[in-house]
Design a protein around this motif. Structure first.
Motif, PDB file in Angstrom:
ATOM      1  N   CYS A   1       0.848  -1.195   0.000  1.00 52.70           N
ATOM      2  CA  CYS A   1       0.000   0.000   0.000  1.00 52.70           C
ATOM      3  C   CYS A   1       0.879   1.239   0.000  1.00 52.70           C
ATOM      4  O   CYS A   1       2.007   1.218   0.523  1.00 52.70           O
ATOM      5  N   GLY A   2       0.374   2.318  -0.564  1.00 51.46           N
ATOM      6  CA  GLY A   2       1.117   3.563  -0.539  1.00 51.46           C
ATOM      7  C   GLY A   2       0.256   4.760  -0.899  1.00 51.46           C
ATOM      8  O   GLY A   2      -0.723   4.634  -1.640  1.00 51.46           O
ATOM      9  N   VAL A   3       0.611   5.918  -0.351  1.00 51.75           N
ATOM     10  CA  VAL A   3       0.025   7.193  -0.768  1.00 51.75           C
ATOM     11  C   VAL A   3       1.177   8.148  -1.064  1.00 51.75           C
ATOM     12  O   VAL A   3       2.236   8.093  -0.433  1.00 51.75           O
ATOM     13  N   PHE A   4       0.963   9.039  -2.039  1.00 52.95           N
ATOM     14  CA  PHE A   4       2.011   9.911  -2.538  1.00 52.95           C
ATOM     15  C   PHE A   4       1.427  11.305  -2.740  1.00 52.95           C
ATOM     16  O   PHE A   4       0.413  11.458  -3.416  1.00 52.95           O
ATOM     17  N   ASP A   5       2.074  12.297  -2.160  1.00 53.92           N
ATOM     18  CA  ASP A   5       1.586  13.678  -2.220  1.00 53.92           C
ATOM     19  C   ASP A   5       2.586  14.514  -3.014  1.00 53.92           C
ATOM     20  O   ASP A   5       3.647  14.893  -2.508  1.00 53.92           O
ATOM     21  N   GLY A   6       2.246  14.801  -4.274  1.00 52.02           N
ATOM     22  CA  GLY A   6       3.143  15.570  -5.121  1.00 52.02           C
ATOM     23  C   GLY A   6       3.110  17.049  -4.813  1.00 52.02           C
ATOM     24  O   GLY A   6       2.147  17.571  -4.263  1.00 52.02           O
ATOM     25  N   HIS A   7       4.187  17.734  -5.149  1.00 51.19           N
ATOM     26  CA  HIS A   7       4.255  19.184  -4.948  1.00 51.19           C
ATOM     27  C   HIS A   7       5.155  19.787  -6.026  1.00 51.19           C
ATOM     28  O   HIS A   7       5.977  19.104  -6.632  1.00 51.19           O
ATOM     29  N   GLY A   8       4.980  21.066  -6.263  1.00 48.89           N
ATOM     30  CA  GLY A   8       5.716  21.731  -7.327  1.00 48.89           C
ATOM     31  C   GLY A   8       4.939  21.679  -8.633  1.00 48.89           C
ATOM     32  O   GLY A   8       3.892  21.038  -8.735  1.00 48.89           O
ATOM     33  N   PRO A   9       5.433  22.352  -9.664  1.00 41.70           N
ATOM     34  CA  PRO A   9       4.687  22.456 -10.921  1.00 41.70           C
ATOM     35  C   PRO A   9       4.393  21.107 -11.583  1.00 41.70           C
ATOM     36  O   PRO A   9       3.397  20.972 -12.285  1.00 41.70           O
ATOM     37  N   TYR A  10       5.248  20.110 -11.378  1.00 41.98           N
ATOM     38  CA  TYR A  10       5.027  18.799 -11.986  1.00 41.98           C
ATOM     39  C   TYR A  10       4.822  17.712 -10.925  1.00 41.98           C
ATOM     40  O   TYR A  10       5.057  16.535 -11.169  1.00 41.98           O
ATOM     41  N   GLY A  11       4.357  18.124  -9.765  1.00 42.73           N
ATOM     42  CA  GLY A  11       4.192  17.185  -8.660  1.00 42.73           C
ATOM     43  C   GLY A  11       3.240  16.049  -8.959  1.00 42.73           C
ATOM     44  O   GLY A  11       3.450  14.921  -8.501  1.00 42.73           O
ATOM     45  N   HIS A  12       2.174  16.334  -9.710  1.00 43.37           N
ATOM     46  CA  HIS A  12       1.207  15.287 -10.028  1.00 43.37           C
ATOM     47  C   HIS A  12       1.841  14.202 -10.892  1.00 43.37           C
ATOM     48  O   HIS A  12       1.532  13.011 -10.739  1.00 43.37           O
ATOM     49  N   MET A  13       2.756  14.583 -11.774  1.00 44.90           N
ATOM     50  CA  MET A  13       3.426  13.614 -12.633  1.00 44.90           C
ATOM     51  C   MET A  13       4.435  12.791 -11.840  1.00 44.90           C
ATOM     52  O   MET A  13       4.578  11.581 -12.047  1.00 44.90           O
ATOM     53  N   VAL A  14       5.136  13.443 -10.917  1.00 43.76           N
ATOM     54  CA  VAL A  14       6.114  12.731 -10.091  1.00 43.76           C
ATOM     55  C   VAL A  14       5.410  11.716  -9.197  1.00 43.76           C
ATOM     56  O   VAL A  14       5.846  10.564  -9.067  1.00 43.76           O
ATOM     57  N   ALA A  15       4.308  12.132  -8.578  1.00 46.36           N
ATOM     58  CA  ALA A  15       3.575  11.240  -7.670  1.00 46.36           C
ATOM     59  C   ALA A  15       3.089   9.990  -8.404  1.00 46.36           C
ATOM     60  O   ALA A  15       3.207   8.863  -7.897  1.00 46.36           O
ATOM     61  N   LYS A  16       2.547  10.173  -9.598  1.00 44.31           N
ATOM     62  CA  LYS A  16       2.048   9.021 -10.354  1.00 44.31           C
ATOM     63  C   LYS A  16       3.186   8.132 -10.836  1.00 44.31           C
ATOM     64  O   LYS A  16       3.066   6.906 -10.869  1.00 44.31           O
ATOM     65  N   ARG A  17       4.305   8.755 -11.217  1.00 43.12           N
ATOM     66  CA  ARG A  17       5.449   7.972 -11.672  1.00 43.12           C
ATOM     67  C   ARG A  17       5.987   7.104 -10.535  1.00 43.12           C
ATOM     68  O   ARG A  17       6.288   5.921 -10.725  1.00 43.12           O
ATOM     69  N   VAL A  18       6.081   7.677  -9.348  1.00 40.85           N
ATOM     70  CA  VAL A  18       6.567   6.913  -8.199  1.00 40.85           C
ATOM     71  C   VAL A  18       5.563   5.831  -7.812  1.00 40.85           C
ATOM     72  O   VAL A  18       5.936   4.701  -7.483  1.00 40.85           O
ATOM     73  N   ARG A  19       4.281   6.159  -7.869  1.00 39.78           N
ATOM     74  CA  ARG A  19       3.245   5.161  -7.579  1.00 39.78           C
ATOM     75  C   ARG A  19       3.390   3.932  -8.476  1.00 39.78           C
ATOM     76  O   ARG A  19       3.234   2.792  -8.017  1.00 39.78           O
ATOM     77  N   ASP A  20       3.674   4.154  -9.747  1.00 41.37           N
ATOM     78  CA  ASP A  20       3.744   3.047 -10.692  1.00 41.37           C
ATOM     79  C   ASP A  20       5.074   2.297 -10.634  1.00 41.37           C
ATOM     80  O   ASP A  20       5.112   1.072 -10.779  1.00 41.37           O
TER      81      ASP A  20
END
Length: 465
Positions: free
Chosen positions: A93-112
């Motif tokens: 299980c995991g949750v990821f909270d992105g931040h910065g202009p591309y935070g949403h992309m980083v969070a999803k990349r790490v999730r996958d």
């Protein structure tokens, strides 16, 4: 919440030598062809794996829900992966909270990518353990010398108890090493990406692996894991399993300052410690550890996870992983009570998010509601047999193919996804991504209040950022 204050993109000026060099390097690649099709195929394989959930929903073992706040694109991501690593008694299980202009992309990349890397390193470490165990049996030496005093002190115990102690220690040591390697490789790979600018963008990550009664947690950033368990009086209580790794933690601040980074709060938010570059008032990162954020990696911000282990008991009922959109307005005790009072397991995560949204409007009426993501893992599933996680040969083959891809990538170096032109334009607070809007449900329930003061861990505080 707003974890970075800098609105300045750290990309070089288009006419700078660095930018020119990057263009020359990228021109040698035919971006958008082989890499693009490779990533698409990999993503399709991931989405087809039974038992892997990353959207709002539930199963017998978990409930997930995420909702976009009022600040723009939802930068939170989450995942539950049953039968993790083709093991029927294991869940990730995991949750990821992105931040910065591309935070949403980083969070999803790490999730996958992170779960695949963890599984790959775990499998390699298990094979290494088997070899070492065989050597230790032949030579009569201990696999973990540091455990020798523990076992000798308990020599009066029944032999099976000693074997169990050794087994638990091995599970933790193996997973701990796997977590550390996976996080390190993940952050190194983010640095090499050309289509995700991680210089001033990043993500938190609180992840866990539950194998039988063994629980191992890896954490960077300020997302949090909380356990709901029964005390001696059989009353459900909250136990915080992770520390919010923020710059106000003394050890974190000391490390950052030793690396020439600066830690201080702004006048209009004196309770929010932020990390700044030595000679620039940017980016103002409100956490001490994160994936990405390479502008601060030379100045004390790290991606090394804090690892913890817990042997679960029959009194432990559930674990909640959530981003700070939840913890900024709800205490640990409130969260546990909301889970316990939910009408059904399938609605637990949604109830938590909806309660947090109402709390935001009441507690901070002039602030924008933050993104929220919740994973609730139930610990009393029947014999760890999960309804949505299939253990058929076909499913195992799918997972193994993904692992083989990760092994190849780690050996050959991180592959570069298709390039995206770097831009000095950053996400404005009012921007809303058309593809990530979610309809907010009716807020028709009263906000739950416990009437008790929340006592955070030593040196850790939760404040609005």
């Amino acid at each position: 919440m707003g974890s970075c204050l800098s609105s300045e993109s750290r990309s070089p000026h288009p006419s700078s030598p660095a930018s020119a060099n990057r263009k020359r390097k990228n021109s040698k690649r035919k971006t958008g062809s082989r890499n693009s099709s490779f990533d698409y195929h990999k993503e399709e394989l991931l989405h087809r794996i039974p038992g892997r959930m990353f959207l709002n929903g539930s199963s017998e073992v978990a409930s997930l829900f995420s909702q976009q706040g009022k600040k723009g694109t939802n930068q939170d991501a989450m995942i539950v992966w049953e039968n993790f690593g083709s093991r029927e008694d294991t869940v990730f299980c995991g949750v990821f909270d992105g931040h910065g202009p591309y935070g949403h992309m980083v969070a999803k990349r790490v999730r996958d990518a992170l779960p695949l890397k963890l599984s790959t390193h775990w499998e390699v470490n298990i094979k290494s353990e088997d070899v070492l165990r065989e050597i230790s049996l032949k030579t009569g030496t201990s696999l973990y010398p540091e455990d020798a005093s523990l076992i000798s002190a308990e020599a009066s115990r029944v032999s099976i108890d000693v074997e169990e102690t050794e087994k638990h220690s091995e599970v933790f040591q193996t997973l701990k090493e796997s977590f550390l390697k996976a996080y390190k490789v993940m952050d190194r790979e983010l640095r090499s990406y050309t289509n995700v600018d991680c210089f001033c963008s990043g993500t938190t990550a609180v992840t866990l692996v539950k194998q039988g009664k063994n629980l191992v947690i890896g954490n960077v950033g300020d997302s949090r894991a909380v356990l709901g368990t029964r005390g001696e009086d059989d009353i459900l209580t909250a136990v915080q399993l992770t520390v919010d790794l923020k710059p106000n933690v003394p050890a974190e601040a000391e490390r950052i300052r030793k690396c020439k980074g600066r830690v201080f709060s702004l006048h209009d938010e004196p309770d929010v410690a932020r990390v700044w570059m030595p000679n620039s008032d940017s980016p103002g990162l409100a956490m001490a550890r994160a994936f990405g954020d390479f502008c601060l990696k030379d100045f004390g911000v790290i991606s090394v996870p804090e690892i913890s282990y817990r042997r679960l008991s029959e009194k432990d009922e559930f674990i909640v992983l959530a981003t700070d959109g939840i913890w900024d307005v709800l205490s640990n005790d409130e969260v546990v009570k909301i889970v316990a009072s939910a009408s059904s397991r399938s609605s637990v995560a949604r109830s938590l998010v909806e309660t947090a949204v109402r709390a935001w409007r009441i507690t901070y009426p002039t602030s924008k509601v933050d993104d929220c993501a919740v994973v609730c893992l139930f610990l009393d599933s029947n014999s760890n047999t999960f309804s949505t996680a299939s253990s058929t040969e076909a499913n195992n083959k799918t997972f193994v193919s993904m692992e083989m891809t990760e092994v190849s990538n780690d050996m050959d170096g991180a592959h570069s996804p298709p390039a995206l032109n770097r831009s000095c334009t950053v996400r404005e607070c009012e921007e809303v991504s058309a593809g990530s809007k979610e309809e907010a449900s009716e807020q028709d329930e009263l906000l739950l209040k416990t009437g008790k003061e929340w006592s955070p861990l030593d040196g850790v505080s939760r404040v609005t950022q």
